[in-house]
Each structure stands twice: as structure tokens, then as C-alpha cells.
Design an enzyme around this catalytic site. Structure first.
Site, short mmCIF file in Angstrom:
data_model
loop_
_atom_site.label_atom_id
_atom_site.label_comp_id
_atom_site.label_asym_id
_atom_site.label_seq_id
_atom_site.Cartn_x
_atom_site.Cartn_y
_atom_site.Cartn_z
N ASP A 33 0.94 -1.20 0.00
CA ASP A 33 -0.13 -0.08 -0.10
C ASP A 33 1.05 1.16 0.25
O ASP A 33 1.97 1.33 0.69
CB ASP A 33 -0.85 0.01 1.04
CG ASP A 33 -2.21 0.85 0.97
OD1 ASP A 33 -3.31 0.17 0.88
OD2 ASP A 33 -2.03 2.21 0.85
N SER A 126 -15.84 -3.43 -10.46
CA SER A 126 -16.94 -2.76 -9.66
C SER A 126 -18.43 -2.95 -10.82
O SER A 126 -18.03 -2.85 -12.02
CB SER A 126 -16.67 -1.42 -9.91
OG SER A 126 -17.57 -0.48 -9.66
N TYR A 150 -13.64 6.61 -14.13
CA TYR A 150 -13.29 5.52 -13.39
C TYR A 150 -13.96 4.19 -13.71
O TYR A 150 -13.03 3.17 -13.96
CB TYR A 150 -13.98 5.72 -11.92
CG TYR A 150 -14.09 4.80 -11.02
CD1 TYR A 150 -12.86 3.94 -10.57
CD2 TYR A 150 -15.08 4.10 -10.54
CE1 TYR A 150 -12.86 3.18 -9.77
CE2 TYR A 150 -15.42 2.99 -9.75
CZ TYR A 150 -14.22 2.41 -9.40
OH TYR A 150 -14.26 1.54 -8.52
N LYS A 154 -12.01 0.44 -14.96
CA LYS A 154 -12.00 -0.79 -14.63
C LYS A 154 -12.49 -1.75 -16.08
O LYS A 154 -11.98 -2.89 -15.99
CB LYS A 154 -13.35 -0.74 -13.63
CG LYS A 154 -13.03 -0.34 -12.35
CD LYS A 154 -12.03 -1.09 -11.58
CE LYS A 154 -11.82 -0.33 -10.31
NZ LYS A 154 -10.74 -1.09 -9.38
N ARG A 232 -29.76 0.79 -4.86
CA ARG A 232 -28.45 0.40 -4.96
C ARG A 232 -28.46 -1.43 -4.03
O ARG A 232 -29.21 -1.39 -3.33
CB ARG A 232 -27.45 0.85 -4.24
CG ARG A 232 -26.98 2.41 -4.91
CD ARG A 232 -26.57 2.05 -6.43
NE ARG A 232 -26.32 3.59 -7.06
CZ ARG A 232 -27.20 4.31 -7.68
NH1 ARG A 232 -28.38 3.78 -7.79
NH2 ARG A 232 -26.80 5.46 -8.03
N ASP A 296 -25.05 9.55 -11.49
CA ASP A 296 -25.75 8.85 -10.76
C ASP A 296 -26.81 8.05 -11.86
O ASP A 296 -27.12 8.65 -12.74
CB ASP A 296 -26.71 9.49 -9.64
CG ASP A 296 -25.76 9.26 -8.32
OD1 ASP A 296 -24.79 8.65 -8.24
OD2 ASP A 296 -26.20 9.90 -7.36
C1 WQD Z 1 -25.33 5.37 -3.05
C2 WQD Z 1 -26.68 5.91 -3.28
C3 WQD Z 1 -26.58 8.23 -4.34
C4 WQD Z 1 -24.38 10.15 -1.08
C5 WQD Z 1 -20.28 4.34 -5.57
C6 WQD Z 1 -19.24 4.15 -6.97
C7 WQD Z 1 -19.34 2.72 -7.13
C8 WQD Z 1 -18.76 1.86 -6.13
C9 WQD Z 1 -19.55 2.35 -4.93
C10 WQD Z 1 -16.38 1.57 -6.48
C11 WQD Z 1 -26.89 6.52 -4.62
C12 WQD Z 1 -27.09 8.34 -2.90
C13 WQD Z 1 -25.24 9.15 -1.75
C14 WQD Z 1 -25.21 11.19 -0.52
C15 WQD Z 1 -27.06 10.22 -1.64
N1 WQD Z 1 -17.52 2.31 -5.91
N2 WQD Z 1 -26.39 9.16 -2.03
N3 WQD Z 1 -26.44 11.30 -0.64
O1 WQD Z 1 -22.59 5.96 -6.44
O2 WQD Z 1 -24.11 3.88 -5.96
O3 WQD Z 1 -21.57 3.64 -5.87
O4 WQD Z 1 -19.44 3.38 -4.72
O5 WQD Z 1 -16.53 0.92 -7.44
O6 WQD Z 1 -18.76 2.61 -8.30
O7 WQD Z 1 -20.17 4.58 -8.25
O8 WQD Z 1 -22.53 4.82 -3.97
O9 WQD Z 1 -22.68 5.31 -1.92
O10 WQD Z 1 -22.24 7.26 -3.41
O11 WQD Z 1 -24.31 6.23 -3.25
O12 WQD Z 1 -28.47 10.36 -1.65
O13 WQD Z 1 -24.66 12.04 0.13
O14 WQD Z 1 -26.96 7.23 -2.14
O15 WQD Z 1 -27.43 8.99 -5.22
O16 WQD Z 1 -28.25 6.64 -4.87
P1 WQD Z 1 -22.69 4.50 -5.62
P2 WQD Z 1 -22.90 6.15 -3.02
#
Ligand code: WQD
Length: 337
Positions: A33, A126, A150, A154, A232, A296
């Protein structure tokens, strides 16, 4: 002496839980790391959990010299490759860094593995490689249409690994497409410790309830979902970690390339996750409705049946456990420093 698993990014959120899961299974790890987005403090916690020393190499996965020295100094039988950059938003502003670390890092690693005669590799991919799927749950054969830099890095690494295995039948490669990892080890010794303001929903809720941030923005209540918020597939990080062990076991008897979704196989909306978190911590999550976040999608959750059929693996910890463990980690400080 049995061989160790080299975990690149082993001090990071997912990597550290993989090291802990390997230790639970009686398997040794070596951590590589560069602490770009992690903290050296995690290593002492892992040693406490494992009850054995865990060698640490501080270095960059793009550094051929560091890789060569690591394979020379340790008896490594397999590699779990988690080191990489993973922030969707940042990736569009910093394409050079994302392509360099994620793609070149994997190329250098594969080169060093080839030189050292190590052919077993588990790669952290991912679900973001799918973009918005046409049909849900999304299976591994769905088209790959990543919507971010990103995600494109991948997808490119996945292609590179398939090309490698196509040219040399000795490779044993598992490409694991993670859904949304969340939660923490139940000991609260290790967990997700993002530097700065968290981007992801669960760590942001942890810190907002702890009073470190004002409000959690709910990114859109007008999505085409039953309650209007994004859906999700949240997977407990310990389930995810155990999926890596199952993949390593499978590769032991199956050369070639295996591509698998690792998810719980069901979706929860943002409001459902907020509700589960409020139940776990016994307090309201301060929140405010905000516009949709760039990049998103409405909804994604996995068809996780291939992992069950081939590895005998399935997620066993549900959303309540994710929230309880995340909150326990936050109450314990939620950081390493
Ligand atoms: C989850 C949900 C947001 C924050 C990301 C990467 C993905 C993977 C996992 C690595 C969504 C909503 C979020 C906030 C919100 N990572 N949200 N308010 O975007 O699904 O995935 O992490 O590979 O590639 O894209 O995860 O936790 O950011 O969001 O409403 O402050 O929560 O819109 O619906 P995401 P997230």
C-alpha cells in the site's frame, strides 16, 4: 512454509477486510500500500485481529522495483489486487491519474507476477462497469457501458486481464464486480475511514449523525423508483471479503478467467438505507433533499446467482448488520489516527 496472499491496497477499506478474512481462514497476507487513501494505523489493528505479524510493503503498485522486491522477499502464491483510485467524480477531473494508477498499476503488477511465476489473481472490479443496465437484476453478461472515467478504467483492466489469460493458459484470474460495499468488521477495529468528506452514503450518514457534518443530501427524489430515490445493492464488506477467499479457492482448481458479481442481490432505496441506519443508531439522520448527483443512475442490483453456483458464496449479512456495524465503527472513532 505455506504461501501468502499479496493484497495490494491492503490497508484500504476493502483490502483491510480481505486481510482480516484471510487471517480468519488461517491464511497469511502481505500488504502492499502507498497510503494514498489509507492510513498506516490500520496495520496494527489487523495484527491485533490476526494474532500474527503481517508484512507491510509501503510502495506504489506502478513501481516495478517495489513489486520485484516484494515477490523476491516473500513467498507469494496469489494476488488480490485492490490498489486503485475509485472516486467517480474525481475521475473526470483527473483522467491521467485514474488511467495511470488503475491500468498501468495492473499492467506492472501482471508483469511482476509473470516474472515471479505467480499466476493467480483476483481483481477488484466494480458494478460501475455496467452503467445503467437495461434489465435488473444485472447479470455478468450484460453490456458494459460505464458512465465515468473511473468505470472505463475498470472495464479496460478487465479487458487487459482477459487478453492476458487468452495468450497464456497458466493464468487463473477472477474479476469481481462489487456492488456497494458498506459496513465494518464487527470488532470495530477496522472500517471505512475516508479522508475528508465521504462521498458514499453510509460513511456520510455515520459522520453526519456523529455531528461532523450538517446534513446528508438526498441526491434526487424524482428517480423512477417506488419512493423516488436511487436503488443500490449494499453488500457487507465482510461478505465481500469472504467472496475473495471463495474466488481464490475456486481458482485453485479452475484456470482461466472468471467474472462474477459480488452483491447481496437485492436493492434498497436511499430512504430505506436512511431508515435502517436510524434504527441502528437510534437517532435521526439529518438530511436534506438535493438535486440529482452527476453521473448517478436510478437503480442497480446484482444477479448474484453465478457466485452462488460457482463458488457456493452468497451474502449472509443484511442491511441491518451493515448499519449496526458501520455505526459501531463510527462510535469507536471511525478513524485510525
Ligand atoms: C449510493 C446511493 C446516491 C451520497 C459508488 C461508485 C461505485 C462503487 C460504490 C467503487 C446513490 C445516494 C449518496 C449522498 C445520496 N465504488 N447518495 N447522498 O454512487 O452507488 O457507488 O460507490 O467501485 O462504483 O459509483 O454509491 O454510496 O455514493 O451512493 O443520496 O450524500 O446514495 O445518489 O443513490 P454509488 P454512493
Amino acid at each position: 512454509m505455506t504461501s501468502a496472499v499479496l493484497v495490494t491496497g491492503g490497508a484500504g477499506y476493502i483490502g483491510s477486510h480481505i486481510v482480516a478474512a484471510l487471517a480468519r481462514a488461517g491464511r497469511a497476507s502481505v500488504i502492499l500500500d502507498n497510503f494514498q487513501n489509507s492510513s498506516p494505523g490500520v496495520v496494527a489493528r489487523l495484527v491485533r485481529l490476526a494474532g500474527t505479524p503481517i508484512p507491510l510493503v509501503e510502495g506504489d503498485v506502478r513501481d516495478a522495483g517495489v513489486l520485484r522486491a516484494t515477490f523476491a522477499a516473500h513467498r507469494i502464491g496469489a494476488v488480490v489486487h485492490c490498489a486503485g483510485m475509485k472516486a467517480v467524480g474525481e475521475s473526470s477531473a483527473r483522467p491521467l491519474a485514474y488511467w495511470d494508477v488503475n491500468l498501468n498499476g495492473t499492467v506492472r503488477l501482471a508483469e511482476a507476477m509473470g516474472e515471479a511465476g505467480v499466476a493467480t489473481l483476483v481483481f477488484s472490479s466494480s458494478c460501475t462497469v455496467y452503467g445503467q443496465p437495461d434489465a435488473l437484476p444485472v447479470g455478468e453478461d450484460a453490456p458494459l457501458r460505464p458512465a465515468s472515467v473511473y468505470g472505463r478504467t475498470k472495464r479496460a483492466v478487465e479487458e487487459f486481464l482477459r487478453d492476458l489469460a487468452g495468450a497464456d493458459a497458466r493464468w487463473r484470474i477472477a474479476i469481481l464486480r462489487y456492488m456497494n460495499p458498506a459496513g465494518a468488521h464487527p470488532s470495530a477495529l477496522i472500517g471505512e475511514a475516508p479522508l475528508g468528506r465521504p462521498n458514499n452514503l453510509v460513511p456520510l450518514m455515520c459522520r453526519a449523525v456523529a455531528g461532523e457534518f450538517d446534513e446528508v443530501p438526498i441526491f434526487g427524489t424524482d428517480w423512477p423508483t417506488p419512493d423516488g430515490t436511487g436503488i443500490r445493492d449494499y453488500i457487507h464488506v465482510d461478505d465481500l471479503a469472504e467472496g475473495h477467499l471463495a474466488a481464490l479457492d475456486h481458482l485453485g482448481s479452475h484456470p482461466g478467467v472468471l467474472t462474477l458479481n459480488l452483491g447481496a442481490g437485492r436493492g434498497y432505496s436511499v430512504l430505506e438505507v436512511v431508515g435502517a441506519f436510524e434504527k441502528a443508531c437510534g437517532r435521526p439522520v439529518p438530511k436534506v433533499v438535493a438535486p440529482r448527483r452527476d453521473g448517478d443512475i436510478a437503480s442497480v442490483y446484482a444477479d448474484a446467482s453465478r457466485a452462488l453456483a460457482l463458488l457456493g458464496w452468497r451474502a449472509t449479512r443484511g442491511l441491518d448488520a451493515i448499519c449496526e456495524d458501520a455505526w459501531r465503527w463510527q462510535r469507536a472513532g471511525g478513524r485510525y489516527a
